[in-house]
Design a protein around this motif. Structure first.
Motif, PDB file in Angstrom:
ATOM      1  N   CYS A  16       0.837  -1.202   0.000  1.00  0.00           N
ATOM      2  CA  CYS A  16       0.000   0.000   0.000  1.00  0.00           C
ATOM      3  C   CYS A  16       0.871   1.250   0.000  1.00  0.00           C
ATOM      4  N   VAL A  17       0.584   2.165  -0.886  1.00  0.00           N
ATOM      5  CA  VAL A  17       1.327   3.423  -0.978  1.00  0.00           C
ATOM      6  C   VAL A  17       0.318   4.559  -1.100  1.00  0.00           C
ATOM      7  N   MET A  18       0.244   5.406  -0.104  1.00  0.00           N
ATOM      8  CA  MET A  18      -0.678   6.536  -0.148  1.00  0.00           C
ATOM      9  C   MET A  18      -0.024   7.675  -0.938  1.00  0.00           C
ATOM     10  N   ASP A  19      -0.230   7.629  -2.247  1.00  0.00           N
ATOM     11  CA  ASP A  19       0.451   8.554  -3.154  1.00  0.00           C
ATOM     12  C   ASP A  19      -0.279   9.888  -3.288  1.00  0.00           C
ATOM     13  N   TYR A  20      -0.633  10.456  -2.146  1.00  0.00           N
ATOM     14  CA  TYR A  20      -1.207  11.798  -2.120  1.00  0.00           C
ATOM     15  C   TYR A  20      -0.075  12.829  -2.073  1.00  0.00           C
ATOM     16  N   PRO A  21      -0.323  14.070  -2.514  1.00  0.00           N
ATOM     17  CA  PRO A  21       0.703  15.117  -2.390  1.00  0.00           C
ATOM     18  C   PRO A  21       1.085  15.325  -0.935  1.00  0.00           C
ATOM     19  N   LYS A  22       2.358  15.514  -0.679  1.00  0.00           N
ATOM     20  CA  LYS A  22       2.825  15.768   0.672  1.00  0.00           C
ATOM     21  C   LYS A  22       2.560  17.219   1.064  1.00  0.00           C
ATOM     22  N   GLY A  23       2.586  17.465   2.373  1.00  0.00           N
ATOM     23  CA  GLY A  23       2.382  18.825   2.867  1.00  0.00           C
ATOM     24  C   GLY A  23       0.927  19.072   3.195  1.00  0.00           C
ATOM     25  N   ARG A  24       0.663  20.226   3.731  1.00  0.00           N
ATOM     26  CA  ARG A  24      -0.684  20.567   4.162  1.00  0.00           C
ATOM     27  C   ARG A  24      -1.523  21.018   2.983  1.00  0.00           C
ATOM     28  N   ILE A  25      -2.760  20.543   2.957  1.00  0.00           N
ATOM     29  CA  ILE A  25      -3.693  20.864   1.894  1.00  0.00           C
ATOM     30  C   ILE A  25      -4.735  21.819   2.437  1.00  0.00           C
ATOM     31  N   ASN A  26      -4.995  22.900   1.711  1.00  0.00           N
ATOM     32  CA  ASN A  26      -5.973  23.888   2.141  1.00  0.00           C
ATOM     33  C   ASN A  26      -7.381  23.356   1.883  1.00  0.00           C
ATOM     34  N   LEU A  27      -8.080  23.013   2.964  1.00  0.00           N
ATOM     35  CA  LEU A  27      -9.430  22.491   2.840  1.00  0.00           C
ATOM     36  C   LEU A  27     -10.480  23.592   2.961  1.00  0.00           C
ATOM     37  N   ASN A  28     -10.055  24.859   3.104  1.00  0.00           N
ATOM     38  CA  ASN A  28     -10.977  25.960   3.355  1.00  0.00           C
ATOM     39  C   ASN A  28     -10.892  27.019   2.266  1.00  0.00           C
ATOM     40  N   ARG A  29     -10.944  26.594   1.028  1.00  0.00           N
ATOM     41  CA  ARG A  29     -10.854  27.551  -0.076  1.00  0.00           C
ATOM     42  C   ARG A  29     -12.026  28.517  -0.029  1.00  0.00           C
ATOM     43  N   ARG A  30     -11.724  29.795  -0.217  1.00  0.00           N
ATOM     44  CA  ARG A  30     -12.768  30.817  -0.215  1.00  0.00           C
ATOM     45  C   ARG A  30     -13.288  31.105  -1.623  1.00  0.00           C
ATOM     46  N   THR A  31     -12.525  30.731  -2.656  1.00  0.00           N
ATOM     47  CA  THR A  31     -12.968  30.905  -4.040  1.00  0.00           C
ATOM     48  C   THR A  31     -12.540  29.703  -4.856  1.00  0.00           C
ATOM     49  N   PHE A  32     -13.133  29.553  -6.019  1.00  0.00           N
ATOM     50  CA  PHE A  32     -12.761  28.456  -6.909  1.00  0.00           C
ATOM     51  C   PHE A  32     -11.529  28.786  -7.737  1.00  0.00           C
ATOM     52  N   THR A  33     -11.312  30.070  -8.024  1.00  0.00           N
ATOM     53  CA  THR A  33     -10.195  30.451  -8.886  1.00  0.00           C
ATOM     54  C   THR A  33      -9.165  31.311  -8.196  1.00  0.00           C
ATOM     55  N   GLY A  34      -9.461  31.740  -6.959  1.00  0.00           N
ATOM     56  CA  GLY A  34      -8.561  32.640  -6.259  1.00  0.00           C
ATOM     57  C   GLY A  34      -8.912  34.103  -6.449  1.00  0.00           C
ATOM     58  N   ASN A  35      -9.948  34.395  -7.226  1.00  0.00           N
ATOM     59  CA  ASN A  35     -10.365  35.773  -7.494  1.00  0.00           C
ATOM     60  C   ASN A  35     -11.817  35.945  -7.065  1.00  0.00           C
ATOM     61  N   LYS A  36     -12.034  36.660  -5.955  1.00  0.00           N
ATOM     62  CA  LYS A  36     -13.382  36.841  -5.431  1.00  0.00           C
ATOM     63  C   LYS A  36     -14.267  37.629  -6.381  1.00  0.00           C
ATOM     64  N   LYS A  37     -13.687  38.553  -7.154  1.00  0.00           N
ATOM     65  CA  LYS A  37     -14.485  39.414  -8.028  1.00  0.00           C
ATOM     66  C   LYS A  37     -15.135  38.629  -9.170  1.00  0.00           C
ATOM     67  N   THR A  38     -14.458  37.586  -9.619  1.00  0.00           N
ATOM     68  CA  THR A  38     -14.987  36.854 -10.772  1.00  0.00           C
ATOM     69  C   THR A  38     -15.755  35.603 -10.384  1.00  0.00           C
ATOM     70  N   THR A  39     -15.461  35.049  -9.233  1.00  0.00           N
ATOM     71  CA  THR A  39     -16.116  33.786  -8.886  1.00  0.00           C
ATOM     72  C   THR A  39     -16.954  33.891  -7.635  1.00  0.00           C
ATOM     73  N   GLY A  40     -16.763  34.945  -6.845  1.00  0.00           N
ATOM     74  CA  GLY A  40     -17.473  35.017  -5.582  1.00  0.00           C
ATOM     75  C   GLY A  40     -16.852  34.099  -4.560  1.00  0.00           C
ATOM     76  N   SER A  41     -17.378  34.132  -3.366  1.00  0.00           N
ATOM     77  CA  SER A  41     -16.831  33.333  -2.276  1.00  0.00           C
ATOM     78  C   SER A  41     -17.593  32.022  -2.143  1.00  0.00           C
ATOM     79  N   CYS A  42     -16.878  31.016  -1.684  1.00  0.00           N
ATOM     80  CA  CYS A  42     -17.581  29.759  -1.348  1.00  0.00           C
ATOM     81  C   CYS A  42     -17.532  29.617   0.159  1.00  0.00           C
ATOM     82  N   TRP A  43     -18.591  29.029   0.715  1.00  0.00           N
ATOM     83  CA  TRP A  43     -18.695  28.937   2.169  1.00  0.00           C
ATOM     84  C   TRP A  43     -17.649  27.994   2.735  1.00  0.00           C
ATOM     85  N   ARG A  44     -17.131  28.361   3.879  1.00  0.00           N
ATOM     86  CA  ARG A  44     -16.232  27.454   4.622  1.00  0.00           C
ATOM     87  C   ARG A  44     -17.095  26.450   5.334  1.00  0.00           C
ATOM     88  N   SER A  45     -16.846  25.196   5.071  1.00  0.00           N
ATOM     89  CA  SER A  45     -17.701  24.166   5.630  1.00  0.00           C
ATOM     90  C   SER A  45     -17.184  23.565   6.931  1.00  0.00           C
TER      91      SER A  45
END
Length: 236
Positions: free
Chosen positions: A205-234
């Motif tokens: 078994c090899v858990m071939d996920y990317p190493k390091g911390r993953i941001n699970l609280n994205r506020r936008t889909f593209t990184g630009n609030k003006k074009t995509t708006g915010s997504c709720w933190r769950s």
């Protein structure tokens, strides 16, 4: 046990790799892998499948695709409100471990997990057909006898019954904790091939996920609030 406590206790007991199999969910997997990576233990992702109180089988992912298969399987049954079946499907990238006593023929990726107190059942048994399919099963739910007693009380509260009405099916077993270094090996000494089978499976078994911390609280889909708006933190 919390994930940090689980990993710390594993280190103290000389554990070098282990599988996290929460019951019918996988929400702790990413934290588990980060904690293990930071502490030098090999993490393996999985899931324990139960229907009502009955343990059906464990899923152990060979890689991230295997974990996706397990999650997709559970999601399908949750969304369609279908009960989990007695027999698991034929996963491509995940192993299935049934509790010892399972009578159905095993697929190539399926195994039997046996606890050390069940080894007496192997005495005078012809193991020809299942010798390569037996794995050592040692679940860990609590750290010591005090935590086990607390677990019993909490199960009684959850079920809204007095302690004497909490049945064995309602709680973990008193032996579901880490053993001192070398003790598990000693208990399986007469059946050392079971330990070899277990190591070989886990080594694959090899858990071939990317190493390091993953941001699970994205506020936008593209990184630009003006074009995509915010997504709720769950979650925090």
């Amino acid at each position: 046990m919390s994930i940090p406590a689980l990993v710390e206790e594993a280190i103290a007991r000389g554990v070098t790799q282990m599988v996290l199999t929460d019951i019918n969910n996988s929400t702790g997997i990413m934290e588990f892998m980060r904690e293990c990576d930071e502490k030098g233990i090999k993490p393996i992702a999985g899931m324990e499948f139960r229907r009502d109180k009955k343990l059906l089988y464990f899923g152990i992912a060979r890689n991230k695709e295997g974990m996706k298969e397990l999650n997709d399987y559970l999601t399908e049954h949750n969304l369609e409100q279908k009960p989990l079946p007695d027999l698991a499907p034929a996963f491509t990238n995940a192993y299935i471990v049934y509790p010892y006593g399972h009578q159905e023929p095993l697929k190539e990726n399926e195994y039997l997990g046996i606890r050390y107190h069940q080894l007496n059942r192997l005495f005078n048994t012809d193991l020809t057909g299942i010798k390569q399919k037996l794995l050592a099963l040692q679940p860990v739910f609590v750290n010591d006898k005090i935590e086990y007693r607390l677990h019993e009380y909490l199960r009684g509260i959850d079920l809204n019954v007095v302690l004497t009405e909490v049945t064995p099916d309602d709680k973990c077993a008193p032996t579901d904790m880490f053993l001192p270094p070398g003790q598990l090996e000693a208990k399986f000494a007469r059946y050392a091939f079971i330990l070899d089978n277990t190591r070989n499976l886990m080594n694959s078994c090899v858990m071939d996920y990317p190493k390091g911390r993953i941001n699970l609280n994205r506020r936008t889909f593209t990184g630009n609030k003006k074009t995509t708006g915010s997504c709720w933190r769950s979650w925090p």
